[in-house]
Every structure is written in structure tokens, then in C-alpha cells.
Design a protein around this motif. Structure first.
Motif, PDB file in Angstrom:
ATOM      1  N   TRP A  17       0.829  -1.207   0.000  1.00 53.61           N
ATOM      2  CA  TRP A  17       0.000   0.000   0.000  1.00 53.61           C
ATOM      3  C   TRP A  17       0.855   1.244   0.000  1.00 53.61           C
ATOM      4  N   HIS A  18       0.348   2.310  -0.574  1.00 52.60           N
ATOM      5  CA  HIS A  18       1.041   3.599  -0.506  1.00 52.60           C
ATOM      6  C   HIS A  18       0.021   4.697  -0.194  1.00 52.60           C
ATOM      7  N   LEU A  19       0.539   5.842   0.239  1.00 52.50           N
ATOM      8  CA  LEU A  19      -0.355   6.972   0.543  1.00 52.50           C
ATOM      9  C   LEU A  19      -1.025   7.434  -0.736  1.00 52.50           C
ATOM     10  N   LYS A  20      -2.317   7.701  -0.683  1.00 52.26           N
ATOM     11  CA  LYS A  20      -3.022   8.189  -1.866  1.00 52.26           C
ATOM     12  C   LYS A  20      -2.667   9.663  -2.069  1.00 52.26           C
ATOM     13  N   ASN A  21      -2.385   9.995  -3.300  1.00 49.62           N
ATOM     14  CA  ASN A  21      -2.025  11.367  -3.623  1.00 49.62           C
ATOM     15  C   ASN A  21      -3.288  12.116  -4.060  1.00 49.62           C
ATOM     16  N   TRP A  22      -3.895  12.807  -3.127  1.00 43.38           N
ATOM     17  CA  TRP A  22      -5.106  13.578  -3.442  1.00 43.38           C
ATOM     18  C   TRP A  22      -5.262  14.677  -2.400  1.00 43.38           C
ATOM     19  N   ASP A  23      -6.256  15.538  -2.575  1.00 40.01           N
ATOM     20  CA  ASP A  23      -6.385  16.616  -1.591  1.00 40.01           C
ATOM     21  C   ASP A  23      -7.425  16.293  -0.526  1.00 40.01           C
ATOM     22  N   GLY A  24      -7.795  15.022  -0.418  1.00 43.34           N
ATOM     23  CA  GLY A  24      -8.729  14.593   0.631  1.00 43.34           C
ATOM     24  C   GLY A  24      -8.002  14.145   1.880  1.00 43.34           C
ATOM     25  N   ARG A  25      -8.721  13.437   2.753  1.00 43.77           N
ATOM     26  CA  ARG A  25      -8.129  12.978   4.013  1.00 43.77           C
ATOM     27  C   ARG A  25      -7.059  11.921   3.740  1.00 43.77           C
ATOM     28  N   LYS A  26      -6.144  11.789   4.692  1.00 44.40           N
ATOM     29  CA  LYS A  26      -5.061  10.814   4.531  1.00 44.40           C
ATOM     30  C   LYS A  26      -5.621   9.391   4.467  1.00 44.40           C
ATOM     31  N   GLN A  27      -5.392   8.728   3.341  1.00 42.66           N
ATOM     32  CA  GLN A  27      -5.790   7.328   3.204  1.00 42.66           C
ATOM     33  C   GLN A  27      -4.799   6.632   2.282  1.00 42.66           C
ATOM     34  N   TYR A  28      -4.877   5.332   2.231  1.00 43.33           N
ATOM     35  CA  TYR A  28      -3.913   4.559   1.449  1.00 43.33           C
ATOM     36  C   TYR A  28      -4.594   3.924   0.249  1.00 43.33           C
ATOM     37  N   GLU A  29      -3.794   3.642  -0.801  1.00 43.22           N
ATOM     38  CA  GLU A  29      -4.341   2.873  -1.920  1.00 43.22           C
ATOM     39  C   GLU A  29      -3.377   1.740  -2.275  1.00 43.22           C
ATOM     40  N   ASP A  30      -3.926   0.694  -2.883  1.00 43.27           N
ATOM     41  CA  ASP A  30      -3.116  -0.504  -3.117  1.00 43.27           C
ATOM     42  C   ASP A  30      -2.170  -0.315  -4.295  1.00 43.27           C
ATOM     43  N   ASP A  31      -0.961  -0.875  -4.160  1.00 43.40           N
ATOM     44  CA  ASP A  31       0.067  -0.742  -5.204  1.00 43.40           C
ATOM     45  C   ASP A  31      -0.363  -1.413  -6.507  1.00 43.40           C
ATOM     46  N   ASP A  32      -1.113  -2.523  -6.406  1.00 42.07           N
ATOM     47  CA  ASP A  32      -1.444  -3.305  -7.596  1.00 42.07           C
ATOM     48  C   ASP A  32      -2.356  -2.568  -8.564  1.00 42.07           C
ATOM     49  N   THR A  33      -3.432  -1.998  -8.043  1.00 45.69           N
ATOM     50  CA  THR A  33      -4.467  -1.460  -8.944  1.00 45.69           C
ATOM     51  C   THR A  33      -4.806   0.009  -8.704  1.00 45.69           C
ATOM     52  N   ASN A  34      -4.425   0.542  -7.541  1.00 42.87           N
ATOM     53  CA  ASN A  34      -4.834   1.899  -7.134  1.00 42.87           C
ATOM     54  C   ASN A  34      -6.359   2.043  -7.029  1.00 42.87           C
ATOM     55  N   LEU A  35      -7.059   0.933  -6.960  1.00 43.13           N
ATOM     56  CA  LEU A  35      -8.531   0.996  -6.941  1.00 43.13           C
ATOM     57  C   LEU A  35      -9.102   0.927  -5.527  1.00 43.13           C
ATOM     58  N   TYR A  36      -8.310   0.382  -4.606  1.00 43.27           N
ATOM     59  CA  TYR A  36      -8.858   0.089  -3.281  1.00 43.27           C
ATOM     60  C   TYR A  36      -8.191   0.910  -2.202  1.00 43.27           C
ATOM     61  N   MET A  37      -8.873   1.013  -1.072  1.00 50.39           N
ATOM     62  CA  MET A  37      -8.381   1.911  -0.029  1.00 50.39           C
ATOM     63  C   MET A  37      -8.209   1.224   1.317  1.00 50.39           C
ATOM     64  N   MET A  38      -7.419   1.821   2.168  1.00 47.48           N
ATOM     65  CA  MET A  38      -7.318   1.486   3.586  1.00 47.48           C
ATOM     66  C   MET A  38      -7.295   2.802   4.349  1.00 47.48           C
ATOM     67  N   LEU A  39      -7.951   2.796   5.509  1.00 50.62           N
ATOM     68  CA  LEU A  39      -7.897   3.941   6.406  1.00 50.62           C
ATOM     69  C   LEU A  39      -6.590   3.865   7.205  1.00 50.62           C
ATOM     70  N   PRO A  40      -6.107   4.995   7.717  1.00 54.29           N
ATOM     71  CA  PRO A  40      -4.959   4.916   8.641  1.00 54.29           C
ATOM     72  C   PRO A  40      -5.219   3.927   9.789  1.00 54.29           C
ATOM     73  N   SER A  41      -6.474   3.887  10.291  1.00 55.84           N
ATOM     74  CA  SER A  41      -6.782   2.967  11.405  1.00 55.84           C
ATOM     75  C   SER A  41      -6.759   1.503  10.952  1.00 55.84           C
ATOM     76  N   ASP A  42      -6.985   1.249   9.662  1.00 56.13           N
ATOM     77  CA  ASP A  42      -6.831  -0.116   9.141  1.00 56.13           C
ATOM     78  C   ASP A  42      -5.338  -0.454   9.060  1.00 56.13           C
ATOM     79  N   MET A  43      -4.554   0.493   8.551  1.00 52.81           N
ATOM     80  CA  MET A  43      -3.101   0.277   8.417  1.00 52.81           C
ATOM     81  C   MET A  43      -2.463   0.077   9.793  1.00 52.81           C
TER      82      MET A  43
END
Ligand code: HEM
Length: 331
Positions: free
Chosen positions: A246-272
């Protein structure tokens, strides 16, 4: 509505009418070993209601779910219902036995307007027509039963459930704001919240795997997107993905992560946080490998969550609901 023959109900207490109405009297409190005796909440089954009545309500919820499978990008209402039941119950504090699902207090302020509860009214509105048909059921029972149907109707494990939550309509029982965790939290934050409710690390990790269902909405929490592609199917996909990259999502929204494979899915900081903390992570790894183990642990922990703070008389035995599918397919 599918009718249920009493013999179809898998329950060793096939008639709960025997369970007398239990008042929160001092005798009742003493009988259930009320500990410090704080905020006693004793389950009371409405006069004459049986397991069959609750299975009927379950069926109405399940039927309505099946009629709206396209809702929210095809997620359906599974996730909404599971989240609503968790937020109704997760206000519990073991220290003084306050909060929890008993009083159905989520419609009163300040609880109703707690930022974390944004969006939960969608599930409650979904359940309104069922409440109109069954005005005898309490809000707490209806909302938690909705959570049970949400899990079971999308291939999840059986969630044992007991009735008898009692509405408080004075509004004085609403939980204070801040009892439901925010997605920004780190491992210590997550652990603090779940131990306040009386859960250990294993149960905490098992519960958060419900993030397989549904998605985040920018207009609700500020986060965006689903955790995976099983958002209408109860699997251990959340853990399988979390152990990936996972990597940090590059956007102007709240801090969240997206998957390296597809960039389609997310994780919250509390999930990480479940990945960053070694004691949490060992359970993530176990559940990623063993879906049966997770189903068992999730079912136990979710059932416990929905009953937090409630004393159940001996004769109020857990009900295991038949899914709609089980009632239509010959065994
Ligand atoms: C640290 C603990 C948790 C945090 C911080 C958290 C946070 C969140 C957030 C921010 C959302 C997105 C809401 C939206 O934007 O619509 C969400 C959705 C959801 N949560 Fe949690 N959650 C936690 C634990 C749980 C637990 C214990 C359960 C159930 C057992 C659960 C079930 C769900 C479900 C099913 C959704 C999707 C709802 C939908 O599709 O609208 N969560 N959660």
C-alpha cells in the motif's frame, strides 16, 4: 414475505414466550450478578413474542436487502446495516456499563449528530418500513437484527442474537460524542477504543475485517472508495489485501492509502494500524490465511458487540436465524 414454519427455526429455545418480562428490579439485578450495579439494562422480550416472530422480521429485512442489490455501486445494503448495528452498540464503556445498543439511543442528540455517525441514518431509514410493519420491536433489537441479516445474507457466518432491548424515548440515554473511533487513529488509539468497549486485540482485529463490505464516501467521512472487490460478499478479502503493498493516496482529501497493484482500493490509517502493530498484525496474518478461523472469531465478537452492557435472563437463549436462501433451498 416468506413464511417460516416453526420447525425451520434452528434454535434450541423454539418458544421465547416462556421468557417472562423481566423488569430492572433490584431482584433481577441481583439475580444476574450485576457487578458494581451501574447502568443495569436487562433484556425484556415483548409479551408473547416468539423466535418465529423474530425470524419473520429477519426475513423482511433480508427480503428488502435482496430487492436493492444494486444500491451504491452494487454494494447493496449489507455494509450499511452492519455499520449501523456496530455504531449503535460500539458506544459501550465497560467502566460504567454505559452506552451500547439497549436503548436505541442513536436517534437522539448528541449521539445522532456525532460526526462518526454520519451516514448511519441510511440504514435506519431502510429499516423504517419494517418497523412500521412490526411496531412491537424495539429500535435496538431492529438495528442489531439488521446487522445480523447484513452479515448472514451476503454469505457471512451465523451471528447468534438475543432479543429484549428496550427503547428509551426520553433522549436522556444518548451516548456522548466521541465514543466511536475515527479513521485517522493509530494502533494505540484503536486499542484504547476497543478496550474501552471490553475487547482484546484478537477481537478488535476480527471486528474490523467487516471493512470487506461497503465503502467510504467523501460526503460522509471524507474518505473515498471500497476496501476491495468483495464489497457485497462476506470474505476475508480485507486481511488478504491488507498484507499486500500500500502507498499513501495522492489527493487533496483525508489521509488514506491505496493498493500498489491497482490503485482501486483503499485502507484507512486505522486499518493500516493493524499492520503496523505487531500484536494486531499476527491476527491479520492468521485471518488472511484462514477464513474459517476469521468467520468464527468475527461471529463471536460481533455477537458480543451487539449485546454489550445487556443482562440476558437465563431463559432468553441465543437465536440462530435461517438465511432466506436456507429457507428456499430444500436441505
Ligand atoms: C477503528 C475502528 C473503525 C473505524 C475508524 C472505522 C471507520 C469507518 C469509516 C471512516 C467508514 C466510512 C464511512 C463512509 O464514508 O460512509 C466506515 C465504513 C464501514 N465500517 Fe467501519 N470503522 C471501524 C470499525 C468498524 C467495525 C468494528 C465494523 C463492523 C463490525 C465496521 C463496519 C463498517 C462497514 C460495513 C462500513 C461500510 C459502510 C458503507 O458501505 O456505507 N467498521 N468505517
Amino acid at each position: 414475505m416468506t413464511s417460516v414454519a416453526s420447525s425451520a427455526v434452528n434454535n434450541n429455545n423454539s418458544n421465547v414466550t416462556d421468557a417472562k418480562r423481566h423488569k430492572s428490579s433490584s431482584t433481577a439485578n441481583a439475580a444476574f450478578g450485576a457487578g458494581a450495579g451501574l447502568n443495569i439494562k436487562t433484556a425484556e422480550i415483548p409479551e408473547g413474542k416468539t423466535v418465529e416472530d423474530y425470524q419473520r422480521v429477519y426475513n423482511e429485512i433480508a427480503t428488502k436487502i435482496s430487492e436493492h442489490l444494486d444500491y451504491d455501486h452494487g454494494d447493496g445494503y449489507f455494509g450499511q446495516l452492519v455499520r449501523n448495528a456496530w455504531h449503535a452498540s460500539g458506544t459501550y464503556a465497560v467502566a460504567d456499563n454505559s452506552g451500547g445498543s439497549y436503548y436505541g439511543s442513536m436517534i437522539f442528540e448528541p449521539e445522532e449528530f456525532d460526526f462518526q455517525n454520519k451516514g448511519t441514518s441510511i440504514a435506519r431509514s431502510f429499516l423504517t418500513s419494517i418497523h412500521v410493519q412490526n411496531p412491537w420491536i424495539s429500535r435496538g433489537d431492529l438495528w442489531t437484527l439488521g446487522g445480523v441479516a447484513g452479515v448472514q445474507e451476503c454469505n457471512g457466518p451465523k451471528i447468534k442474537w438475543r432479543p429484549g432491548r428496550v427503547d428509551d424515548n426520553t433522549g436522556t440515554k444518548a451516548a456522548p460524542s466521541g465514543r466511536i473511533p475515527d479513521g485517522e487513529g493509530d494502533a494505540r488509539y484503536v486499542r484504547d477504543f476497543f478496550s474501552r468497549m471490553g475487547f482484546n486485540d484478537r477481537e478488535t482485529v476480527a471486528l474490523i475485517g467487516a471493512h470487506v463490505l461497503g465503502r467510504c464516501h467523501t460526503h460522509v467521512s471524507g474518505y473515498d472508495g471500497p476496501w476491495g472487490d468483495d464489497s457485497n460478499n462476506f470474505t476475508n478479502d480485507f486481511y488478504e489485501r491488507l498484507v499486500g503493498k500500500w502507498h499513501l493516496k495522492n489527493w487533496d482529501g483525508r489521509k488514506q492509502y491505496e493498493d500498489d497493484d491497482t490503485n482501486l482500493y483503499m485502507m484507512l490509517p486505522s486499518d493500516m494500524a493493524l499492520k503496523e502493530d505487531s500484536n494486531f498484525y499476527k491476527y491479520v496474518q492468521e485471518y488472511a490465511k484462514d477464513v474459517d478461523l476469521w468467520f468464527k472469531d468475527f461471529a463471536d465478537a460481533y455477537s458480543k458487540l451487539l449485546e454489550k452492557g445487556i443482562e440476558f435472563p437465563e431463559d432468553n437463549k441465543p437465536i440462530e436465524f435461517k438465511t432466506l436462501h436456507e429457507q428456499t433451498v430444500p436441505s
